[in-house]
Design a protein around this motif. Structure first.
Motif, PDB file in Angstrom:
ATOM      1  N   SER A 174     -71.922  88.844 -22.235  1.00 26.64           N
ATOM      2  CA  SER A 174     -72.346  87.504 -21.833  1.00 26.64           C
ATOM      3  C   SER A 174     -71.553  86.999 -20.632  1.00 26.64           C
ATOM      4  CB  SER A 174     -72.194  86.531 -23.003  1.00 26.64           C
ATOM      5  OG  SER A 174     -70.842  86.429 -23.410  1.00 26.64           O
ATOM      6  N   ALA A 175     -70.300  87.435 -20.512  1.00 31.30           N
ATOM      7  CA  ALA A 175     -69.473  87.046 -19.367  1.00 31.30           C
ATOM      8  C   ALA A 175     -69.429  88.130 -18.305  1.00 31.30           C
ATOM      9  CB  ALA A 175     -68.057  86.724 -19.832  1.00 31.30           C
ATOM     10  N   GLU A 176     -69.984  89.314 -18.621  1.00 29.37           N
ATOM     11  CA  GLU A 176     -69.934  90.483 -17.746  1.00 29.37           C
ATOM     12  C   GLU A 176     -68.500  90.765 -17.298  1.00 29.37           C
ATOM     13  OE1 GLU A 176     -72.688  89.998 -14.548  1.00 29.37           O
ATOM     14  OE2 GLU A 176     -74.435  90.266 -15.838  1.00 29.37           O
ATOM     15  N   ALA A 177     -67.611  90.757 -18.277  1.00 31.49           N
ATOM     16  CA  ALA A 177     -66.191  90.953 -17.980  1.00 31.49           C
ATOM     17  C   ALA A 177     -65.472  91.385 -19.244  1.00 31.49           C
ATOM     18  CB  ALA A 177     -65.571  89.666 -17.439  1.00 31.49           C
ATOM     19  N   LEU A 178     -64.246  91.875 -19.049  1.00 32.43           N
ATOM     20  CA  LEU A 178     -63.371  92.155 -20.177  1.00 32.43           C
ATOM     21  C   LEU A 178     -62.857  90.823 -20.726  1.00 32.43           C
ATOM     22  CD1 LEU A 178     -60.534  94.786 -20.299  1.00 32.43           C
ATOM     23  CD2 LEU A 178     -60.060  92.429 -20.933  1.00 32.43           C
ATOM     24  N   SER A 179     -62.958  90.654 -22.028  1.00 33.80           N
ATOM     25  CA  SER A 179     -62.441  89.458 -22.685  1.00 33.80           C
ATOM     26  C   SER A 179     -61.452  89.872 -23.759  1.00 33.80           C
ATOM     27  CB  SER A 179     -63.580  88.635 -23.313  1.00 33.80           C
ATOM     28  OG  SER A 179     -64.477  88.158 -22.337  1.00 33.80           O
ATOM     29  N   LEU A 180     -60.578  88.955 -24.118  1.00 34.04           N
ATOM     30  CA  LEU A 180     -59.574  89.190 -25.146  1.00 34.04           C
ATOM     31  C   LEU A 180     -59.852  88.295 -26.343  1.00 34.04           C
ATOM     32  CD1 LEU A 180     -56.375  89.274 -22.892  1.00 34.04           C
ATOM     33  CD2 LEU A 180     -57.698  91.223 -23.721  1.00 34.04           C
ATOM     34  N   PHE A 181     -59.675  88.862 -27.539  1.00 33.69           N
ATOM     35  CA  PHE A 181     -59.978  88.127 -28.765  1.00 33.69           C
ATOM     36  C   PHE A 181     -58.807  88.241 -29.737  1.00 33.69           C
ATOM     37  CE2 PHE A 181     -63.929  89.481 -26.874  1.00 33.69           C
ATOM     38  CZ  PHE A 181     -64.735  88.361 -26.937  1.00 33.69           C
ATOM     39  N   ILE A 182     -58.472  87.123 -30.367  1.00 34.12           N
ATOM     40  CA  ILE A 182     -57.441  87.100 -31.398  1.00 34.12           C
ATOM     41  C   ILE A 182     -58.115  87.393 -32.730  1.00 34.12           C
ATOM     42  CG2 ILE A 182     -55.698  85.697 -32.541  1.00 34.12           C
ATOM     43  CD1 ILE A 182     -55.388  84.113 -29.973  1.00 34.12           C
ATOM     44  N   VAL A 183     -57.740  88.516 -33.340  1.00 34.48           N
ATOM     45  CA  VAL A 183     -58.419  89.006 -34.543  1.00 34.48           C
ATOM     46  C   VAL A 183     -57.400  89.187 -35.663  1.00 34.48           C
ATOM     47  CG1 VAL A 183     -59.832  90.858 -35.523  1.00 34.48           C
ATOM     48  CG2 VAL A 183     -60.106  90.222 -33.115  1.00 34.48           C
ATOM     49  N   ARG A 215     -65.948  81.693 -31.909  1.00 29.45           N
ATOM     50  CA  ARG A 215     -65.793  81.612 -30.449  1.00 29.45           C
ATOM     51  C   ARG A 215     -64.394  81.148 -30.061  1.00 29.45           C
ATOM     52  NH1 ARG A 215     -70.090  81.906 -26.959  1.00 29.45           N
ATOM     53  NH2 ARG A 215     -72.129  82.262 -27.917  1.00 29.45           N
ATOM     54  N   SER A 216     -63.763  80.394 -30.927  1.00 27.23           N
ATOM     55  CA  SER A 216     -62.416  79.913 -30.641  1.00 27.23           C
ATOM     56  C   SER A 216     -61.391  81.040 -30.652  1.00 27.23           C
ATOM     57  CB  SER A 216     -62.012  78.851 -31.668  1.00 27.23           C
ATOM     58  OG  SER A 216     -62.036  79.384 -32.985  1.00 27.23           O
ATOM     59  N   ALA A 217     -61.799  82.247 -31.098  1.00 26.48           N
ATOM     60  CA  ALA A 217     -60.882  83.389 -31.095  1.00 26.48           C
ATOM     61  C   ALA A 217     -60.728  83.999 -29.712  1.00 26.48           C
ATOM     62  CB  ALA A 217     -61.367  84.453 -32.073  1.00 26.48           C
ATOM     63  N   MET A 218     -61.620  83.666 -28.786  1.00 25.97           N
ATOM     64  CA  MET A 218     -61.478  84.187 -27.430  1.00 25.97           C
ATOM     65  C   MET A 218     -60.232  83.608 -26.786  1.00 25.97           C
ATOM     66  SD  MET A 218     -63.992  83.889 -24.110  1.00 25.97           S
ATOM     67  CE  MET A 218     -65.344  84.755 -24.877  1.00 25.97           C
ATOM     68  N   LEU A 219     -59.447  84.470 -26.172  1.00 23.80           N
ATOM     69  CA  LEU A 219     -58.188  84.056 -25.571  1.00 23.80           C
ATOM     70  C   LEU A 219     -58.428  83.651 -24.129  1.00 23.80           C
ATOM     71  CD1 LEU A 219     -55.125  83.811 -26.104  1.00 23.80           C
ATOM     72  CD2 LEU A 219     -54.896  86.145 -25.264  1.00 23.80           C
ATOM     73  N   GLY A 220     -58.206  82.384 -23.836  1.00 22.05           N
ATOM     74  CA  GLY A 220     -58.343  81.904 -22.473  1.00 22.05           C
ATOM     75  C   GLY A 220     -59.763  81.992 -21.955  1.00 22.05           C
ATOM     76  N   ASP A 221     -59.870  82.198 -20.656  1.00 23.29           N
ATOM     77  CA  ASP A 221     -61.164  82.311 -19.985  1.00 23.29           C
ATOM     78  C   ASP A 221     -61.743  83.697 -20.242  1.00 23.29           C
ATOM     79  OD1 ASP A 221     -63.317  82.427 -18.311  1.00 23.29           O
ATOM     80  OD2 ASP A 221     -62.262  81.717 -16.534  1.00 23.29           O
ATOM     81  N   GLY A 222     -62.943  83.768 -20.785  1.00 21.55           N
ATOM     82  CA  GLY A 222     -63.558  85.053 -21.087  1.00 21.55           C
ATOM     83  C   GLY A 222     -63.777  85.932 -19.883  1.00 21.55           C
ATOM     84  N   ALA A 223     -63.783  85.357 -18.685  1.00 26.46           N
ATOM     85  CA  ALA A 223     -64.025  86.139 -17.476  1.00 26.46           C
ATOM     86  C   ALA A 223     -62.747  86.677 -16.857  1.00 26.46           C
ATOM     87  CB  ALA A 223     -64.779  85.292 -16.445  1.00 26.46           C
ATOM     88  N   ARG A 224     -61.595  86.285 -17.364  1.00 30.90           N
ATOM     89  CA  ARG A 224     -60.319  86.672 -16.752  1.00 30.90           C
ATOM     90  C   ARG A 224     -59.472  87.536 -17.683  1.00 30.90           C
ATOM     91  NH1 ARG A 224     -56.805  83.320 -16.002  1.00 30.90           N
ATOM     92  NH2 ARG A 224     -55.821  84.319 -14.199  1.00 30.90           N
ATOM     93  N   GLY A 225     -60.112  88.184 -18.619  1.00 29.66           N
ATOM     94  CA  GLY A 225     -59.360  88.976 -19.571  1.00 29.66           C
ATOM     95  C   GLY A 225     -58.558  90.097 -18.934  1.00 29.66           C
ATOM     96  N   GLU A 226     -59.120  90.745 -17.922  1.00 33.59           N
ATOM     97  CA  GLU A 226     -58.418  91.860 -17.276  1.00 33.59           C
ATOM     98  C   GLU A 226     -57.123  91.392 -16.628  1.00 33.59           C
ATOM     99  OE1 GLU A 226     -59.111  95.225 -13.773  1.00 33.59           O
ATOM    100  OE2 GLU A 226     -60.815  94.088 -14.552  1.00 33.59           O
ATOM    101  N   ALA A 227     -57.170  90.273 -15.914  1.00 33.56           N
ATOM    102  CA  ALA A 227     -55.971  89.752 -15.255  1.00 33.56           C
ATOM    103  C   ALA A 227     -54.938  89.306 -16.281  1.00 33.56           C
ATOM    104  CB  ALA A 227     -56.341  88.587 -14.337  1.00 33.56           C
TER     105      ALA A 227
END
Length: 383
Positions: A174-183, A215-227
Motif C-alpha cells: 500500500s505504501a510501495e515501500a519497506l515498512s517496520l512493524f512492532i510485533v 495499524r498502530s503497530a507500524m513504526l513511524g512513517d510507512g514509507a521511510r522504513g528503509e531509512a
C-alpha cells in the motif's frame, strides 16, 4: 577530535569494569551461554540498575539522554568482558529505533520497559539468500481493514529467542515501500526456532504466518522504513566496533601475560624478538580499530547520509579485518593451548570472528564504499 571520556563516562566505564571483573569471569559467561535464553538474567537486571539499558533513551521515558559516545564507553567494556547479553540488539538498535521513529504511544509502551529491563526487543530484518541486503524483503504486509497481516520468514534474529517484542521489516504494497512493524513475539502465527551462533550467542529463525497487527503497530512513517532501519543498523555497527576494540585490547593483554609466563629454552617466550614483533603488529591493528570505532561513534550525529554511510562502512571494514588478524595471532601465539577450553583466548577469537560477520562483513562494506560517490577530498587527489 577529542575522544577522551567525560567524568560521567569514566565513572560508568569503571563501574562496569568492576562488575565484570568481580562477577563476570569467563566461566560465568560460559554458564550464561548455556542458560535457556543464552544469557544471564541476573546480569541483565544489574545492567538496568546501572542505567545501561536506558542509556540513550530520553529521560522522559526513564532513560539518561545519552549519545553514541556514551554507548562507546559501555560497549568497549562489554567487549572487553565478552558480555553475551542483548545490549546491542535491544538497548542500542531497537531502543534507538523506537526513540527515533516511534510515536508517543509506542515510546511510552516500550522505552520505559526496556530501560527497566522488563522488555527485550529484537530486530527481525534479515532473510534467507539476501545476505545483508535488507532493502526489498520477501516478507509482505497486506492491509485488511484496520489491520496489517504479515507473512514471511526472518533469519539470524540476534537474541530473537529471548525477545518479548520484534521489530519486523516487510514490504508494504500500500505504501510501495519497506515498512517496520512492532510485533509481540507471543502473537498468533509467530513461531521461533532458536540456535547458537559461532561464539555461543543465540539467534533465531522467525516465521510469521498470517500475523495480524493493528495499524498502530507500524513504526513511524510507512514509507521511510528503509531509512529508519539503516539508522538503527548504523548505531548497532558503531556499538559493535567499540565492543570489538575492547575485546581486541583484552585479548592482547592475555597474550602478553601468556608470553611472559610461558618458557622455552629456559627463558620466557616474551624475550624472543620475533614474537615481540608479532605482538607489536597486534597492537598496531588494535589501535587502528580503536580509532575507527571512535570514528563510527562520531558518525552517528553526521547529518549527511552519504558521508555517514562512508564513515560507518569504513569503520566496520577496518575493524573487521583487524579483529581477524588479532584473533588469529593470539591463537597462534598461545600454541596448542589457544584452541583448548582451558584458556579464554578461544572464546575471544570466536567472538571477534562472529562480530566481523554481524551487521555486514568486510566484503559487504567494501561494496558499500565502492558504490558511494567519491568524496571531494579524494576526487581532488585523483585529479
Amino acid at each position: 577530535m577529542d575522544f577522551s571520556y567525560s567524568d560521567e563516562q569514566r565513572q560508568l566505564a569503571d563501574s562496569l569494569r568492576r562488575f565484570t571483573d568481580e562477577r563476570y569471569p569467563i566461566d560465568a559467561r560460559r554458564k550464561a551461554l548455556r542458560a535457556p535464553d543464552g544469557f544471564s538474567r541476573d546480569a541483565w537486571r544489574a545492567y538496568a540498575e546501572f542505567g545501561l539499558l536506558g542509556l540513550t533513551i530520553s529521560s522522559e521515558h526513564g532513560g539518561f539522554d545519552g549519545n553514541a559516545t556514551d554507548t562507546f564507553a559501555v560497549q568497549f567494556e562489554a567487549g572487553r568482558a565478552l558480555l553475551c547479553e542483548p545490549l546491542i540488539p535491544c538497548a542500542v538498535m531497537a531502543a534507538g529505533l523506537i526513540q527515533l521513529a516511534g510515536t508517543d504511544a509506542q515510546r511510552q509502551a516500550h522505552l520505559t520497559a526496556i530501560a527497566e529491563g522488563r522488555e527485550i526487543v529484537a530486530l527481525a530484518y534479515q532473510e534467507q539468500d539476501s545476505r545483508y541486503d535488507f532493502a526489498r524483503p520477501s516478507t509482505v504486509a497486506r492491509t485488511d481493514g484496520d489491520s496489517f497481516v504479515l507473512d514471511g520468514r526472518k533469519v539470524h534474529v540476534w537474541h530473537g529467542e529471548a525477545a518479548h517484542t520484534l521489530i519486523v521489516s516487510a514490504w508494504n504494497a500500500s505504501a510501495e515501500a519497506l515498512s517496520l512493524f512492532i510485533v509481540p513475539a507471543s502473537a498468533a502465527g509467530v513461531s521461533v526456532r532458536a540456535y547458537p551462533m559461532l561464539d555461543g550467542e543465540r539467534a533465531a529463525e522467525i516465521t510469521l504466518q498470517a500475523v495480524r497487527v493493528p495499524r498502530s503497530a507500524m513504526l513511524g512513517d510507512g514509507a521511510r522504513g528503509e531509512a529508519m532501519l539503516e539508522a538503527a543498523l548504523e548505531r548497532g555497527i558503531a556499538a559493535l566496533c567499540a565492543s570489538s576494540a575492547g575485546a581486541m585490547g583484552r585479548l592482547i593483554e592475555m597474550t602478553g601475560e601468556y608470553l611472559l609466563t610461558r618458557k622455552q629454552f629456559g627463558q620466557a617466550l616474551a624475550r624472543f624478538q620475533a614474537l615481540r614483533h608479532r605482538v607489536a603488529d597486534m597492537l598496531v591493528q588494535k589501535e587502528l580499530a580503536l580509532s575507527m570505532a571512535h570514528l563510527a561513534a562520531s558518525a552517528i550525529d553526521v547529518a549527511d547520509a552519504t558521508e555517514r554511510r562512508r564513515m560507518i562502512s569504513s569503520a566496520k571494514l577496518i575493524v573487521g579485518r583487524a579483529a581477524r588478524f588479532v584473533g588469529e595471532q593470539a591463537v597462534q601465539l598461545h600454541g596448542g593451548m589457544g584452541v583448548t577450553a582451558e584458556l579464554a583466548v578461544g572464546d575471544y577469537f570466536k567472538y571477534l570472528t562472529a562480530s566481523s560477520l554481524r551487521l555486514g562483513d568486510a566484503d559487504y562494506h567494501a561494496d558499500v564504499l565502492a558504490s558511494l560517490p567519491m568524496d571531494p577530498g579524494t576526487r581532488a587527489l585523483v585529479a
